[in-house]
Scaffold this active site. Structure first.
Site, PDB file in Angstrom:
ATOM      1  N   ILE A   1       0.853  -1.181   0.000  1.00 34.27           N
ATOM      2  CA  ILE A   1       0.000   0.000   0.000  1.00 34.27           C
ATOM      3  C   ILE A   1       0.892   1.235   0.000  1.00 34.27           C
ATOM      4  O   ILE A   1       1.706   1.431   0.904  1.00 34.27           O
ATOM      5  CB  ILE A   1      -0.926   0.012   1.237  1.00 34.27           C
ATOM      6  CG1 ILE A   1      -1.907  -1.167   1.176  1.00 34.27           C
ATOM      7  CG2 ILE A   1      -1.670   1.344   1.343  1.00 34.27           C
ATOM      8  CD1 ILE A   1      -2.887  -1.137   0.016  1.00 34.27           C
ATOM      9  N   LYS A   2       0.733   2.063  -1.035  1.00 32.81           N
ATOM     10  CA  LYS A   2       1.564   3.266  -1.153  1.00 32.81           C
ATOM     11  C   LYS A   2       0.908   4.436  -0.428  1.00 32.81           C
ATOM     12  O   LYS A   2      -0.267   4.733  -0.636  1.00 32.81           O
ATOM     13  CB  LYS A   2       1.765   3.645  -2.626  1.00 32.81           C
ATOM     14  CG  LYS A   2       2.760   2.768  -3.346  1.00 32.81           C
ATOM     15  CD  LYS A   2       2.949   3.194  -4.795  1.00 32.81           C
ATOM     16  CE  LYS A   2       3.927   4.332  -4.944  1.00 32.81           C
ATOM     17  NZ  LYS A   2       4.187   4.639  -6.377  1.00 32.81           N
ATOM     18  N   LEU A   3       1.696   5.081   0.402  1.00 36.24           N
ATOM     19  CA  LEU A   3       1.249   6.246   1.162  1.00 36.24           C
ATOM     20  C   LEU A   3       2.288   7.351   1.010  1.00 36.24           C
ATOM     21  O   LEU A   3       3.491   7.076   0.995  1.00 36.24           O
ATOM     22  CB  LEU A   3       1.120   5.898   2.647  1.00 36.24           C
ATOM     23  CG  LEU A   3       0.085   4.841   3.031  1.00 36.24           C
ATOM     24  CD1 LEU A   3       0.477   4.165   4.334  1.00 36.24           C
ATOM     25  CD2 LEU A   3      -1.286   5.496   3.164  1.00 36.24           C
TER      26      LEU A   3
END
Length: 318
Positions: free
Chosen positions: A131-133
């Site tokens: 998950i890219k944040l």
């Protein structure tokens, strides 16, 4: 003699920075990364029409509310593209949380849960997802909680040592320091050109890599956002490098002798006390390049997300 790309793969895990299936087939990376800009670009590829139609139909089946349909269609499309990519890579896909949530920890966590659920409903285990944040304080805090749940995160839009240190201290699985965008800022600010060895982006990633290895942090360093193959060659030995199709092609078509430039420390020293929020914000604020590029990156990803939503809105209306 092996080509430059084949040599690079001996020292570094190569990741494709694209949503283009054909490019992934051609260069056979280990993993792939996407972002709102790449999803927007991929959504305009004719071969993806069925993935868009599926996302639209699914969104309509979930809610009668147009705003909710738009949110659902956007998330489902990103996952549909990710699922297709995972058929071609043995490793992981990085899928990004909406950039407009970059300063909202709770909403970022909720969006991450939704993306993981959509992948799981498509038969993809969370072990194959990152998950890219955005590497804001809120994004880093969201990653800390998600990692405790076994949801691995890729902290992106990373331009400073303060961000890198906070990510490692939060237990983030992976960071994506942006090499080329750092170079862009310094070239504009100083009016100078830089060779690959003195490239400010290369210097930044090297410093982060060495700090992680010296202090025993397990967070993966994945250099990103490259402007030329010189930057890539100077980071041979980095844990991972995510590279766009045009530079992958240039590497595959060249025969430059590669030697590892980054080598992990064999002994470690104790890490310092973790940064507090106040320390993080002060240290980050002291780096004008990082402040400018993080803000710009979030704005630009949000703009492309908006363009994608305009396209999806027209399809939802049909």
């Amino acid at each position: 003699m092996a080509n430059t790309l084949e040599q690079l793969k001996l020292y570094t895990t190569i990741v494709a920075d694209t949503g283009d299936i054909e490019a992934i087939k051609r260069y056979q990376p280990e993993d792939a990364t996407t972002n709102p800009s790449l999803i927007l670009k991929a959504a305009q590829i004719p071969e993806y029409e069925s993935l868009i139609d599926n996302a639209i139909d699914w969104a309509k089946s979930q809610s009668a509310n147009l705003a909710q349909q738009l949110d659902d269609a956007s998330d489902k499309l990103a996952v549909n593209i990710g699922v297709e990519i995972l058929k071609l890579v043995p490793g992981r896909i990085s899928t990004e949380v909406d950039a407009r949530l970059s300063f909202d920890k709770e909403q970022s966590i909720a969006k991450a849960h939704k993306l993981v659920r959509l992948y799981q409903e498509a038969g993809v285990d969370k072990s194959r997802i990152l998950i890219k944040l955005a590497s804001t304080w809120e994004g880093i805090c969201a990653a800390r909680e998600l990692e405790k749940e076994g949801i691995n995160c890729n902290l992106t839009l990373l331009f400073s040592f303060a961000q890198a240190r906070a990510c490692a201290e939060a237990g983030a699985y992976l960071i994506s320091p942006f090499v080329g965008r750092i170079l862009d800022w310094y070239k504009k600010d100083t009016g100078k050109d830089y060779d690959a060895v003195n490239d400010p982006g290369v210097v930044s990633v090297t410093e982060i890599y060495n700090y992680y290895k010296q202090h025993g942090f397990n967070t993966v360093v994945m250099g990103a956002s490259f402007r030329n193959i010189g930057e890539i060659i100077e980071l041979a030995g980095c844990d991972r490098l995510t590279i766009g199709p045009s530079l992958l092609e240039e590497l595959a078509n060249s025969q430059i002798d590669i030697t590892p430039k980054l080598v992990a420390a064999t002994s470690t020293v104790a890490a310092e006390a973790p940064l507090t929020e106040a320390q993080f914000r002060w240290d980050f604020n002291q780096d004008p390049m990082a402040v400018d590029k993080l803000a710009e990156g979030i704005r630009n990803f949000a703009i492309d997300q908006g363009k994608l939503e305009v396209m999806l809105t027209a399809k939802l209306a049909n």
